[in-house]
Enzyme design. Structure first.
Site, short mmCIF file in Angstrom:
data_model
loop_
_atom_site.label_atom_id
_atom_site.label_comp_id
_atom_site.label_asym_id
_atom_site.label_seq_id
_atom_site.Cartn_x
_atom_site.Cartn_y
_atom_site.Cartn_z
N HIS A 115 50.23 -22.38 8.67
CA HIS A 115 51.14 -23.03 7.66
C HIS A 115 52.78 -22.38 7.77
CE1 HIS A 115 50.52 -18.64 6.08
NE2 HIS A 115 51.36 -18.75 5.30
C1 UD1 Z 1 54.24 -20.15 0.72
C2 UD1 Z 1 55.17 -18.86 1.18
C3 UD1 Z 1 54.61 -18.08 2.21
C4 UD1 Z 1 53.13 -17.62 2.01
C5 UD1 Z 1 52.33 -18.82 1.61
C6 UD1 Z 1 51.01 -18.72 1.44
C7 UD1 Z 1 57.48 -18.98 0.61
C8 UD1 Z 1 58.79 -19.36 1.11
N1 UD1 Z 1 56.65 -19.40 1.39
O1 UD1 Z 1 54.36 -20.88 1.71
O2 UD1 Z 1 55.37 -16.97 2.51
O3 UD1 Z 1 52.61 -17.30 3.35
O4 UD1 Z 1 53.03 -19.63 0.63
O5 UD1 Z 1 50.00 -19.62 1.49
O6 UD1 Z 1 57.24 -18.74 -0.53
N2 UD1 Z 1 51.47 -27.55 -1.68
C9 UD1 Z 1 50.50 -28.19 -2.00
N3 UD1 Z 1 49.68 -27.61 -3.04
C10 UD1 Z 1 49.75 -26.42 -3.35
C11 UD1 Z 1 50.89 -25.69 -2.90
C12 UD1 Z 1 51.59 -26.20 -1.73
O7 UD1 Z 1 50.29 -29.41 -1.66
O8 UD1 Z 1 49.45 -25.83 -4.26
C13 UD1 Z 1 52.25 -28.20 -0.45
C14 UD1 Z 1 53.33 -28.98 -0.91
O9 UD1 Z 1 53.68 -30.13 -0.10
C15 UD1 Z 1 54.58 -27.78 -0.72
C16 UD1 Z 1 54.12 -27.23 0.51
O10 UD1 Z 1 52.71 -27.31 0.55
O11 UD1 Z 1 55.81 -28.27 -0.53
C17 UD1 Z 1 54.69 -25.81 0.82
O12 UD1 Z 1 54.38 -25.03 -0.39
P1 UD1 Z 1 55.29 -23.61 -0.69
O13 UD1 Z 1 54.89 -22.94 -1.68
O14 UD1 Z 1 56.82 -23.88 -0.72
O15 UD1 Z 1 55.15 -22.90 0.74
P2 UD1 Z 1 54.07 -22.35 1.60
O16 UD1 Z 1 54.01 -22.98 3.02
O17 UD1 Z 1 52.95 -22.67 0.89
N1 UDP Z 2 42.81 -17.20 2.34
C1 UDP Z 2 41.64 -17.96 1.83
N2 UDP Z 2 41.44 -19.10 2.04
C2 UDP Z 2 41.95 -19.92 2.91
C3 UDP Z 2 42.85 -19.16 3.86
C4 UDP Z 2 43.19 -17.97 3.62
O1 UDP Z 2 41.21 -17.27 0.76
O2 UDP Z 2 41.23 -20.89 3.24
C5 UDP Z 2 43.12 -15.83 2.13
C6 UDP Z 2 42.99 -15.04 3.33
O3 UDP Z 2 41.78 -14.30 3.36
C7 UDP Z 2 44.13 -14.10 2.92
C8 UDP Z 2 45.26 -14.61 2.30
O4 UDP Z 2 44.43 -15.85 1.70
O5 UDP Z 2 43.75 -13.00 2.07
C9 UDP Z 2 46.14 -15.04 3.35
O6 UDP Z 2 47.00 -16.02 2.56
P1 UDP Z 2 48.03 -17.01 3.42
O7 UDP Z 2 47.60 -17.10 4.88
O8 UDP Z 2 48.26 -18.41 2.82
O9 UDP Z 2 49.26 -16.55 3.15
P2 UDP Z 2 50.07 -15.20 4.00
O10 UDP Z 2 49.36 -14.04 4.02
O11 UDP Z 2 50.53 -15.61 5.48
O12 UDP Z 2 51.38 -15.03 3.05
#
Ligand code: UD1
Ligand code: UDP
Length: 356
Positions: free
Chosen positions: A202
């Site tokens: 992601h």
């Molecule tokens: C965010 C964090 C990242 C973290 C990740 C965990 C920032 C800059 N990034 O990234 O550090 O590793 O969360 O997963 O804060 N979306 C959905 N449904 C949701 C949430 C998101 O459809 O419930 C989609 C939307 O299209 C959105 C995109 O995912 O625009 C990105 O979501 P966003 O929260 O901005 O960033 P992440 O990639 O999730």
């Molecule tokens: N995780 C989860 N379901 C998934 C993928 C990840 O519960 O389908 C959990 C995973 O065990 C870890 C956390 O989400 O604890 C990691 O989150 P993510 O990779 O979204 O974010 P990051 O750690 O890179 O910020």
């Protein structure tokens, strides 16, 4: 003391789960959910499974560009802080919710504690790196998961605020590993133990750069063709970006693409995997703790100990390198304990000793 905790994204729910219990034993803890993540399986499933207290405030900010999302969070968080007048704001990790919580509080002279402080990838193109640096420099208490994090803060002149606590995700993993083992996810997906590879993806540097996304997708397709059984709980960001790409249908026929999983199903899936291909921060740590070989789809990592100890390898986005490592990477080293144990209790106790 009166604390306001700010969370909003999947990994923050996991970081907060055990720490909230420790905080609530000796402090008043008011919870703000920014609403950064909002789909059921990116959000509520974690509150339901782990019994995380319902947020006192849900700002419902949702998705947006960095500036729009962060600015909306800043406004919403400031309103709550002015009303609640806490002694301390606690922020977790490195997302836009972390940055907004720290900045909103520091600007109105409320003390800030950063959980998971001091991590650096030394890659300022990564949005999380800017969030980490700014959050650390706005904070009064820097709770560090590793010695490397403490060293990074010392190099930035922040040593007097830093405390080595260990990693709060270790507490969640230890607490829930037993119950996660009861998950039926392997049966549901017809997977035999150690016969499959977990994939998660992601990071903006992978999903938003077409060439990187295609290299990774092509590597996965080829690995599928070579007989590797790949299971990919796909982040909504990645799915939305792949949706319009011609490679998606090919990927779907080579890789088992599934919805994001709840924490218990995911821990079970990871614990019994042969290896994991990921760009996640949290999963690099969990793989290390669960002794699952990890191939990281990034050029750098802030979790350097996992690489130094030989259980994680940086594959970047080069297709051939990913394929070669996915076929051959086998850690041989014994592991050192680098993430500690009991971080949540240490943090809560430290806050008591700093009662204002
Ligand atoms: C965010 C964090 C990242 C973290 C990740 C965990 C920032 C800059 N990034 O990234 O550090 O590793 O969360 O997963 O804060 N979306 C959905 N449904 C949701 C949430 C998101 O459809 O419930 C989609 C939307 O299209 C959105 C995109 O995912 O625009 C990105 O979501 P966003 O929260 O901005 O960033 P992440 O990639 O999730
Ligand atoms: N995780 C989860 N379901 C998934 C993928 C990840 O519960 O389908 C959990 C995973 O065990 C870890 C956390 O989400 O604890 C990691 O989150 P993510 O990779 O979204 O974010 P990051 O750690 O890179 O910020």
């Amino acid at each position: 003391m009166k604390i306001v905790s700010v969370i909003g994204a999947r990994p923050q729910f996991i970081k907060y789960a055990i720490l909230s219990r420790e905080l609530r034993m000796s402090h008043q803890d008011v919870l703000i959910h920014t609403g950064q993540h909002y789909d059921y399986n990116m959000n509520k499933v974690f509150f339901d499974e782990m019994g995380i207290p319902a947020p006192d405030y849900n700002l419902g900010i949702g998705s947006g560009t960095h500036a729009h999302q962060t600015a909306d969070m800043l406004k919403g968080i400031e309103d709550v802080l002015v009303k609640e007048k806490p002694d301390l704001v606690m922020v977790y990790g490195d997302t836009n919710s972390t940055l907004a919580g720290a900045l909103a509080a520091a600007k109105i002279h409320i003390k800030v504690a950063h959980v998971e402080a001091g991590l650096r990838s030394f890659d300022r193109a990564m949005p999380e790196e800017l969030n980490r640096i700014i959050t650390d420099h706005c904070s009064d208490y820097l709770f560090c998961p590793t010695q490397t994090a403490v060293n990074n803060l010392r190099n930035e002149g922040l040593a007097d605020k830093a405390l080595l606590t260990g990693d709060v995700m270790v507490d969640a993993l230890n607490h829930y590993k037993g119950v996660a083992e009861k998950s039926g996810i392997l049966e549901k997906l017809s997977l035999a133990e150690c016969s499959y590879t977990v994939v998660t993806l992601h990071r903006a540097s992978n999903t938003d750069v077409r060439e990187n996304m295609e290299n990774i997708a092509e590597a996965l397709i080829e690995l599928g063709g070579l007989g590797q059984n790949l299971v990919f709980p796909i982040h909504p960001r990645t799915e939305k970006l792949l949706w319009n790409s011609s490679i998606y249908s090919k990927l779907k026929s080579s890789v088992k693409i599934i919805e994001p999983l709840g924490y218990f199903d995911f821990l079970k899936l990871l614990n019994h995997a042969g290896k994991v291909l990921t760009d996640s921060g949290g999963i690099q740590k969990e793989a290390y703790i669960l002794k699952v070989p990890c191939i990281t789809l990034r050029e750098n990592t802030e979790w350097v100990e996992t690489v130094e100890e030989g259980w994680n390898v940086l594959a970047g986005t080069d297709k051939e390198r990913i394929i070669a490592l996915a076929r051959s990477f086998r850690p041989e080293n014994k592991q050192r304990d680098v993430f500690g144990n009991g971080a949540c209790r240490i943090i809560a106790a430290n806050l008591i000793s700093h009662q204002m």
